[in-house]
Design a protein around this motif. Sequence first.
Motif, short mmCIF file in Angstrom:
data_model
loop_
_atom_site.label_atom_id
_atom_site.label_comp_id
_atom_site.label_asym_id
_atom_site.label_seq_id
_atom_site.Cartn_x
_atom_site.Cartn_y
_atom_site.Cartn_z
N SER A 41 0.81 -1.23 0.00
CA SER A 41 0.00 0.00 0.00
C SER A 41 0.84 1.27 0.00
CB SER A 41 -0.99 0.05 1.18
OG SER A 41 -0.36 0.43 2.39
N LYS A 42 2.18 1.15 0.13
CA LYS A 42 3.04 2.32 0.07
C LYS A 42 3.33 2.68 -1.39
CE LYS A 42 3.69 2.73 4.56
NZ LYS A 42 5.02 2.46 5.15
N ARG A 43 3.70 3.93 -1.63
CA ARG A 43 3.99 4.39 -2.99
C ARG A 43 5.37 3.90 -3.42
NH1 ARG A 43 6.04 9.13 -5.59
NH2 ARG A 43 4.92 9.56 -7.53
N ILE A 44 5.41 3.04 -4.43
CA ILE A 44 6.67 2.56 -4.99
C ILE A 44 6.45 2.22 -6.46
CG2 ILE A 44 6.21 0.22 -4.10
CD1 ILE A 44 9.30 -0.15 -3.95
N ARG A 45 7.19 2.85 -7.34
CA ARG A 45 7.01 2.61 -8.77
C ARG A 45 7.94 1.50 -9.25
NH1 ARG A 45 7.80 6.30 -13.17
NH2 ARG A 45 8.16 4.31 -14.19
N GLY A 46 7.66 0.98 -10.43
CA GLY A 46 8.50 -0.06 -10.99
C GLY A 46 9.80 0.50 -11.54
N CYS A 47 10.71 -0.38 -11.89
CA CYS A 47 12.00 0.02 -12.46
C CYS A 47 11.79 0.64 -13.84
CB CYS A 47 12.92 -1.19 -12.56
SG CYS A 47 14.54 -0.84 -13.28
N ASP A 64 13.58 9.12 -6.31
CA ASP A 64 13.70 9.34 -4.86
C ASP A 64 12.44 9.94 -4.25
OD1 ASP A 64 15.17 8.99 -2.56
OD2 ASP A 64 16.08 10.99 -2.66
N ASN A 65 11.31 9.75 -4.92
CA ASN A 65 10.06 10.32 -4.40
C ASN A 65 9.08 9.24 -3.96
OD1 ASN A 65 9.38 9.37 -6.90
ND2 ASN A 65 8.44 11.26 -7.65
N ASP A 66 9.62 8.05 -3.65
CA ASP A 66 8.79 6.99 -3.09
C ASP A 66 9.58 6.29 -1.98
OD1 ASP A 66 10.59 5.32 -4.42
OD2 ASP A 66 9.18 4.69 -5.96
N VAL A 67 9.10 5.14 -1.51
CA VAL A 67 9.70 4.51 -0.33
C VAL A 67 10.90 3.63 -0.67
CG1 VAL A 67 7.52 4.54 0.92
CG2 VAL A 67 8.16 2.50 -0.39
N PHE A 68 11.23 3.47 -1.95
CA PHE A 68 12.23 2.47 -2.31
C PHE A 68 13.56 2.65 -1.59
CE2 PHE A 68 16.01 1.28 -4.68
CZ PHE A 68 15.87 -0.09 -4.65
N ASN A 69 14.18 3.82 -1.69
CA ASN A 69 15.52 4.00 -1.13
C ASN A 69 15.55 3.77 0.38
OD1 ASN A 69 17.22 4.53 -3.41
ND2 ASN A 69 16.21 6.51 -3.62
N GLU A 70 14.47 4.12 1.05
CA GLU A 70 14.38 3.88 2.50
C GLU A 70 14.39 2.38 2.80
OE1 GLU A 70 11.08 4.48 6.06
OE2 GLU A 70 10.96 5.69 4.25
N VAL A 71 13.61 1.61 2.04
CA VAL A 71 13.57 0.17 2.24
C VAL A 71 14.90 -0.46 1.82
CG1 VAL A 71 12.40 -1.98 1.61
CG2 VAL A 71 11.07 0.11 1.93
N MET A 72 15.48 0.03 0.74
CA MET A 72 16.75 -0.49 0.26
C MET A 72 17.85 -0.34 1.31
SD MET A 72 18.25 -2.01 -2.25
CE MET A 72 19.82 -2.27 -3.08
N GLU A 73 17.85 0.77 2.03
CA GLU A 73 18.84 0.98 3.09
C GLU A 73 18.75 -0.10 4.15
OE1 GLU A 73 18.57 4.91 4.69
OE2 GLU A 73 19.06 5.88 2.78
N THR A 74 17.53 -0.49 4.53
CA THR A 74 17.38 -1.54 5.54
C THR A 74 17.85 -2.88 4.99
OG1 THR A 74 15.09 -2.12 4.96
CG2 THR A 74 15.41 -0.33 6.53
N MET A 75 17.59 -3.15 3.72
CA MET A 75 18.02 -4.40 3.10
C MET A 75 19.54 -4.48 3.03
SD MET A 75 15.13 -4.60 0.07
CE MET A 75 15.63 -6.18 -0.63
N LEU A 76 20.18 -3.37 2.74
CA LEU A 76 21.64 -3.36 2.66
C LEU A 76 22.28 -3.54 4.03
CD1 LEU A 76 22.29 -0.54 0.03
CD2 LEU A 76 22.35 -3.02 -0.31
N ARG A 77 21.63 -3.05 5.08
CA ARG A 77 22.16 -3.19 6.43
C ARG A 77 21.98 -4.60 6.96
NH1 ARG A 77 20.84 -2.23 11.98
NH2 ARG A 77 18.65 -1.73 11.62
N ALA A 78 20.99 -5.31 6.44
CA ALA A 78 20.60 -6.60 7.00
C ALA A 78 21.58 -7.71 6.66
CB ALA A 78 19.21 -6.98 6.50
N ASP A 79 21.72 -8.64 7.60
CA ASP A 79 22.43 -9.90 7.35
C ASP A 79 21.49 -10.91 6.70
OD1 ASP A 79 25.03 -9.32 8.81
OD2 ASP A 79 23.57 -8.97 10.40
#
Length: 204
Positions: A41-47, A64-79
Amino acid sequence: MYVVAVNGSPRKGGNTEIMLEEALKPLKSAGWETELVQLGSKRIRGCMACGKCWENKDSRCIVDNDVFNEVMETMLRADAIILGSPTYFTDVSAEMKALLDRSGMVALANGRLFRGKIGAAVVAVRRGGGTHVFDTINHMYLMSQMIVPGSLYWNLGMGLDKGDVNNDSEGLGNMKNLGETIAWLGAAMKPHLQSFPEDNAFFG
């Protein structure tokens, strides 16, 4: 260690979220830092296939006007990354598909940033088509050189209405086992995470 679970279902508190929470419980008990991120339900466009991530190489998408980069940062930090989706016409939700395409592309463009991370797929399904959703998520993991752990069965939970998956004891048991397996695998991998082979080790 840190694990992020991303809920691709727009139905907050629904079957996908319940399953993700079940998978996180053993990891939290094992001392992992856990986080559940709501994507559906969050705003995220396709590639857009613009190629800017290959030019900029800043581990971000130029959009950079949707949630992608924010979610990507958490994925990059994750093990470990657990991506969950409901089954929509035998595939992932639109939000999850956008995340898979963009995160996979940005990671590849910046030197295979997901390489060596643990990746698991979790799928809520009413009746049929869930294994295709499972495959869609795992395809991104596998071509990103991630480590995909197994569990007792495919990581599927059965249900239609919100909360129905609570009646699927086998599905919830599989989520518990998945979390335990990720915790075991993470502990086994931890001493070696900095020594993952470079690309040239595979391609000469």
